[in-house]
Structures are given as C-alpha cells and as structure tokens.
Design a protein around this motif. Sequence first.
Motif, mmCIF file in Angstrom:
data_model
loop_
_atom_site.group_PDB
_atom_site.id
_atom_site.type_symbol
_atom_site.label_atom_id
_atom_site.label_comp_id
_atom_site.label_asym_id
_atom_site.label_seq_id
_atom_site.Cartn_x
_atom_site.Cartn_y
_atom_site.Cartn_z
ATOM 1 N N ALA A 29 0.855 -1.186 0.000
ATOM 2 C CA ALA A 29 0.000 0.000 0.000
ATOM 3 C C ALA A 29 0.896 1.244 0.000
ATOM 4 C CB ALA A 29 -0.918 -0.013 1.221
ATOM 5 N N ALA B 43 4.624 3.258 -1.099
ATOM 6 C CA ALA B 43 5.977 3.089 -0.563
ATOM 7 C C ALA B 43 5.936 3.145 0.959
ATOM 8 C CB ALA B 43 6.883 4.181 -1.120
ATOM 9 N N ASP C 31 14.523 4.168 -1.001
ATOM 10 C CA ASP C 31 13.206 4.754 -1.279
ATOM 11 C C ASP C 31 13.383 5.543 -2.575
ATOM 12 O OD1 ASP C 31 11.062 6.485 -1.511
ATOM 13 O OD2 ASP C 31 11.030 7.057 0.600
ATOM 14 N N LYS D 163 3.991 8.873 -7.819
ATOM 15 C CA LYS D 163 4.618 10.018 -8.471
ATOM 16 C C LYS D 163 4.735 9.791 -9.967
ATOM 17 C CE LYS D 163 4.787 11.399 -4.452
ATOM 18 N NZ LYS D 163 5.096 10.572 -3.434
ATOM 19 N N LYS E 117 -2.165 4.578 -3.923
ATOM 20 C CA LYS E 117 -1.326 3.884 -2.948
ATOM 21 C C LYS E 117 -0.911 2.483 -3.429
ATOM 22 C CE LYS E 117 -0.333 5.400 0.601
ATOM 23 N NZ LYS E 117 0.738 6.349 1.025
ATOM 24 N N TYR F 78 9.684 8.240 8.191
ATOM 25 C CA TYR F 78 10.841 7.430 8.586
ATOM 26 C C TYR F 78 11.000 7.353 10.112
ATOM 27 C CZ TYR F 78 12.624 7.753 3.723
ATOM 28 O OH TYR F 78 12.793 7.687 2.359
ATOM 29 N N LEU G 135 7.984 0.645 3.380
ATOM 30 C CA LEU G 135 9.003 1.101 4.331
ATOM 31 C C LEU G 135 8.704 0.610 5.739
ATOM 32 C CD1 LEU G 135 9.308 4.736 3.002
ATOM 33 C CD2 LEU G 135 11.269 3.250 3.477
HETATM 34 N N1 PMP Z 1 8.901 8.384 0.267
HETATM 35 C C1 PMP Z 1 9.064 9.646 -0.128
HETATM 36 C C2 PMP Z 1 10.425 10.212 -0.208
HETATM 37 C C3 PMP Z 1 7.952 10.428 -0.428
HETATM 38 O O1 PMP Z 1 8.110 11.691 -0.815
HETATM 39 C C4 PMP Z 1 6.674 9.869 -0.322
HETATM 40 C C5 PMP Z 1 5.455 10.700 -0.561
HETATM 41 N N2 PMP Z 1 5.152 10.798 -1.800
HETATM 42 C C6 PMP Z 1 6.558 8.541 0.058
HETATM 43 C C7 PMP Z 1 7.686 7.827 0.363
HETATM 44 C C8 PMP Z 1 5.220 7.883 0.175
HETATM 45 O O2 PMP Z 1 4.886 7.232 -0.985
HETATM 46 P P1 PMP Z 1 3.463 6.512 -1.123
HETATM 47 O O3 PMP Z 1 2.439 7.571 -1.298
HETATM 48 O O4 PMP Z 1 3.622 5.619 -2.294
HETATM 49 O O5 PMP Z 1 3.233 5.741 0.144
#
Ligand code: PMP
Length: 400
Positions: A107, A109, A212, A245, A253, A138, A113
């Motif tokens: 769901a 990144a 990431d 992105k 997501k 993080y 993470l």
């Molecule tokens: N990592 C970085 C560096 C982000 O800028 C973002 C937000 N776009 C994310 C992770 C989160 O990504 P996602 O919306 O795919 O969970």
Amino acid sequence: MSAIPGAWRRTAAGAGLLSPDGVVAPTIFAEMSASAVRTGAINLGQGFPDEDGPDEVLEAARDAISRGMNQYPPGRGNPDLLAAISEHQRRFYGLDVDPETAVIVTAGATEALTATLLALIDSPDDEVVVFEPYYDSYAAAVALAGARLRTVPLRRPDFQPDLEVLAASVTDRTRIILVNDPHNPTGVVFSPEVQAEVLRLAEKHDAVIVTDEVYEHLTFAGAHVPLATLPGAAERTLTISSAGKTFSATGWKIGWVHGPADLITAVLTVKQYLTFANGSPFQPAIAVGLRLPDAFFADATAALVHKHELLGTGLQAAGFEILPPQGGYFTVADASPLGGSDAADFCRALPERAGVVAIPLSAFVSPEHQGDYAGLVRFAACKRIEVLEEAVARLAAASF
Ligand code: PMP
Ligand code: GLN
C-alpha cells in the motif's frame, strides 16, 4: 505547527506513538493541506499533482472495476503487476527480479518502508541510519519498529553528505541504511561516491540497504541509478518504489519492494498483517503504466523540469534564494532574504500573507538540528503551469 517527526517516541508502556504533548497530531502535510483549504491559498505544500496521469492507466483501472476485479488480490500482489515490475526493473536498470519470489506489492511506498522496518529490526539496540532532512514517516516507522534513528546531515549548498560523517555513523549496531534517492525534501541525487560509500559501509558492518526511489523517473540530469545496481549490492538491498509520483496517482497507494527472496519473505510476513492486500483494480492499471513507451517517462520528466524552472525563476523574482533540485517534486528556497529566517513561522503566516502554502524544512529535521535548516522552505512544483504562475505572482506581490 504539528509535532516535529524526530520528536516522536515510543511510550514506555509501548502503547504507541505519541507526539511530545501526548496527542495524535496531524502530519505536516495534512495540516498544511487543511490550511490551504481553510484559507483558499494555493497549495504548494503537500506533494501531489493537480492533474491526472496517463489515460491508458486511468482507463485500465475503470476496465478492471468493470471486469469485477473488486475483491482481495493475492497478498503478494496481482501477478501481472509483479511481472510488470520485474520487466520495468530489467528494462530501465538491467536488474534481475524474480516476479514470484523477489517482489511484493504494498500500500504505497509508505507501507513497504514500515513493513520492512518492522520485519528487519530485531532489538532496541538496532540502529537505522538515515540522511537528514528525512521524509516524515521514517522517524515514526523506526520508532514503531522499536529501533534507534541515526541521522547524517545533508547541508546546503549541494546537500551531499560528508563521507567521513557517514562512515562514523554506520557501526556494527546499524541494521539498516535507509537511502531516499532522489531525495525529498532537498531534491538531491546522491553522487556515485556517496552510493559507493553506502555500499562499502553496509558490507563492512553487515547492514541491509533499504532504498526509497519513489522519484526514480523524475531525475533531471541523467538516468536514475538504483543502489541495487552497484556490483554486490543487490544481495543486501531492498528497493522500494511507488506508482504515485510516476503516474500522478498518489491516492491509489500502489507501491512495491523487491530484493533477496529471504528478506522479501520477512517483509511479506509483516505486510500480510498490516493490510494483507490493497488496491485490487489499480494494480493491473499500474502494470499498464509500467509498460508505457519510453516517451511517456521522458515527457513526464521534461514537463516537471519546465515547472521547476518556472517556479525557481518566480521564487527568485519574489526575493527567495533557491537551491535548484536534481530530481523529484520539490524546490527548496531560502526565505531569509525576505525576513523568513524562521521558516516554520514564515510558512505558518504565508497562507494569510501571500495566499500560498509551503512547508518548512524543519518539519523533516530532528529537534536538535533545527537550526541548520532554519530559513529553508519546500515548494512543490508538481502543479499546473497556471497554478505555479499564480503562486509566484502572489509571492512577488506580497509584502514581507
Ligand atoms: N517516500 C518519499 C520520499 C515520499 O516523498 C513519499 C510521498 N510521496 C513517500 C515515500 C510515500 O509514498 P506513497 O504515497 O507511495 O506511500
Ligand atoms: N510525499 C508527500 C510530500 O512529501 C506527502 C505524502 C503524505 O502526505 N503523507 O509532500
């Protein structure tokens, strides 16, 4: 202003994450987007595009819904998307990813993470090394996993880390080196020397590298180089990315993580109890996106470069000093020449003063390092040209 991410902590009772004053505070992005809605200001805060992505991808999602793909997909991910991720990694980077054992869909990144940290952290003495400023989830995810965060500063003007400081930060306690490249919020793309040093240190201290790479298709001076492509890196690297992105679909997501099968199994074990599965009709649509011709990816980058140029020129005309990005959605600007040497105060006042929302870099920095980033503000360039033009016109007209 919401709680500073670095100040988040695990309670003694392990009951959960609390902001320092004991309440659940919204993230800086949610708070600033709410402020934009409340004041009618232009939102250059939270990084989401204000235009839809490619028609083929949108149509594929509609089609998947019509075809009844509305129930749980397999926990690892839709097989066609797993195959498309594997093809994409080979096509762009020459990486060999077994779609059956070495990759899972998550769901976004964000889940990749968090599941990775929860899966790999063994003890409260484990450390996770990150570059600072860092993306807000993080510190929260490291706290959730019960590990310690060690930060390596990225300083202006080029935001590359000092290699000696990096080397001193990685020790035998380091379980993970977490590298966001291209980097949010600074826009830096790490040099080959930095990448090589991350790998050398990970090998020396037997750490796992977690990357990431959500801005992988938005690098401005040459192709993105995943850390996993360095000789010897793939066996200790978990590569994380997201469709948000690349295909202007942040709300879908859909993310993924790939790497050695044993590590992926550990991550999947956690992921199956976080969400089990997600985004059933969006997964085949992202498979279509990942297989789009090269021109789509090149055009998306070129369009964003143009937007950054427009934004940067406008910010300079309004009196900011800009630190041009090498990749990603954001341009960092110094507001000190406009009296904004405290960027947090400056951003809090900006919607009322200028009708624009932006985010202070302090939101990505631990409390003890706030001073190093005091005047810096992050502006999102991923908006329509006319929106950016209006935003910079408002900034130029404002009296600071
Ligand atoms: N990592 C970085 C560096 C982000 O800028 C973002 C937000 N776009 C994310 C992770 C989160 O990504 P996602 O919306 O795919 O969970
Ligand atoms: N990645 C987005 C940003 O940096 C925010 C995503 C979110 O709100 N969690 O602006």
